[in-house]
Enzyme design. Sequence first.
Site, PDB file in Angstrom:
ATOM      1  N   LYS A  37      -3.955   1.588  -7.634  1.00  0.00           N
ATOM      2  CA  LYS A  37      -2.514   1.437  -7.871  1.00  0.00           C
ATOM      3  C   LYS A  37      -2.284   0.339  -8.915  1.00  0.00           C
ATOM      4  CE  LYS A  37       1.751   0.753  -5.157  1.00  0.00           C
ATOM      5  NZ  LYS A  37       2.291   0.531  -3.802  1.00  0.00           N
ATOM      6  N   SER A 112       5.688   3.833  -2.326  1.00  0.00           N
ATOM      7  CA  SER A 112       5.576   3.616  -3.752  1.00  0.00           C
ATOM      8  C   SER A 112       4.206   3.963  -4.338  1.00  0.00           C
ATOM      9  CB  SER A 112       5.889   2.151  -4.054  1.00  0.00           C
ATOM     10  OG  SER A 112       4.957   1.296  -3.425  1.00  0.00           O
ATOM     11  N   SER A 136       4.377   2.195   1.972  1.00  0.00           N
ATOM     12  CA  SER A 136       4.039   2.753   0.657  1.00  0.00           C
ATOM     13  C   SER A 136       2.677   3.431   0.537  1.00  0.00           C
ATOM     14  CB  SER A 136       4.156   1.682  -0.414  1.00  0.00           C
ATOM     15  OG  SER A 136       5.511   1.516  -0.743  1.00  0.00           O
TER      16      SER A 136
END
Length: 431
Positions: A37, A112, A136
């Site tokens: 990420k 996210s 997330s």
Amino acid sequence: MKKLTFHPDDSVHAFITTVPEVSYGDGPLSGITVAIKDNISTRGIETTCASKMLKGYIPPYDAHVVTLLKNAGAAIVGKTNMDEFGMGTSTENSVYGPTLNPLDHNRVPGGSSGGSAAAVAAGLVDCAIGSDTGGSIRCPASFCGIIGLKPTYGRVSRYGLIAFANSLEQIGPMARDVITLSKLYSVMAGYDPRDGTSVDKPYSHTPSTDIDGLRIGVPDEFFGEGVNPKVAEEVKKAVDTLESLGAKAEPCSLPSMKYALSACYVISTCEASSNLARFDGIRFGPGVETLKSWHDAFSDHRKAGFGKEVRRRVILGTFSLAAGYYGRYYQKAQTARQLVRNDFHRLFKDYDVIASPTMPDIAFRFGKMSDPLMMYLSDILTVPANLAGIPALSLSCGKVDGMPVGLQLMGRHFEDERIIDTAFAFEQGAV
Ligand code: GLN
């Protein structure tokens, strides 16, 4: 060192940056492709948090987990798309544009960590790393039909994770199957002196399908208003499956659930307002060599600034911490957080695992969630685990309207092994 080339067909826009030529070494993850990420620092690879504020920022160091992955032989192939600074539930809040759900391009992948989940679900990588502040990792795992774990707080070092709300968040593994997830996790977990909240609890577990006698609590509040009844039904069926595999399930109650979402949003925005203060356009960004280019970069960043959602959160957090409001919001939220912890503590006297849906619904269509408050509401089932710091994972347990439904399993502090075993039993038993 061995090498591999990485040129994925990224039609879902899972990546912000890819590494076309990757070197990797020997070790337990030798040659396994891992996507990271874009809020986790990677030395020499641009790390943007999907924000204009960090565009061009190339970290001079690796996050602790990245060092561990490299030492284990993993091939770090790229940085994945996300909601700006982790703020969102759909990956629509990225300055690079959204990621598509690989299972239906008209739907969001969740967020996210949407890019990480999409990269795994689309088969572009073997596994990925995400971060989870209020769901997330679990939300996109649920929406994309993969497995994602938010470890017990403190078990994985956050050194090098660009902080959003550090008292809530953890870095965790995402994969298509439990064995890969477990392998990845065993490399990531362990003590790191550079993270003041790090706990010396390494993970070296081989998943077992033996869940005989496991006591599962199923809290009513997680099936209440706002939860799609078809999603609830799939999750109940999954709990039945676990019972047929030897577990014993019972309804239970987590009354503090009604405070969890507000508490989590107050605490996370307060922490964000402090954490994001360092992004002032001076300290981070592209390298600048001359005074003139420094001046240009500074004014560019100032102009570019944060996106709408990030500004909203920083303002909310600053407001809640202001003298006169502090007691009314932040302190109250901390009290509510303690109530949630107490409730879990009580439940875990009777139950080994708590089961629920991960998300109230399946992945929504683009543009459906334009009201930020509606978007916040969809985190209702994932935030309690962040408030309590307990381990929680999401695995795919069925389908509604052709889209995956996530089963959330929560465990006692430092009993990540047990929820992984439960997931493994389900994965093996449900086929
Ligand atoms: N969706 C939640 C939010 O918008 C949680 C985000 C996260 O876990 N990083 O804050």
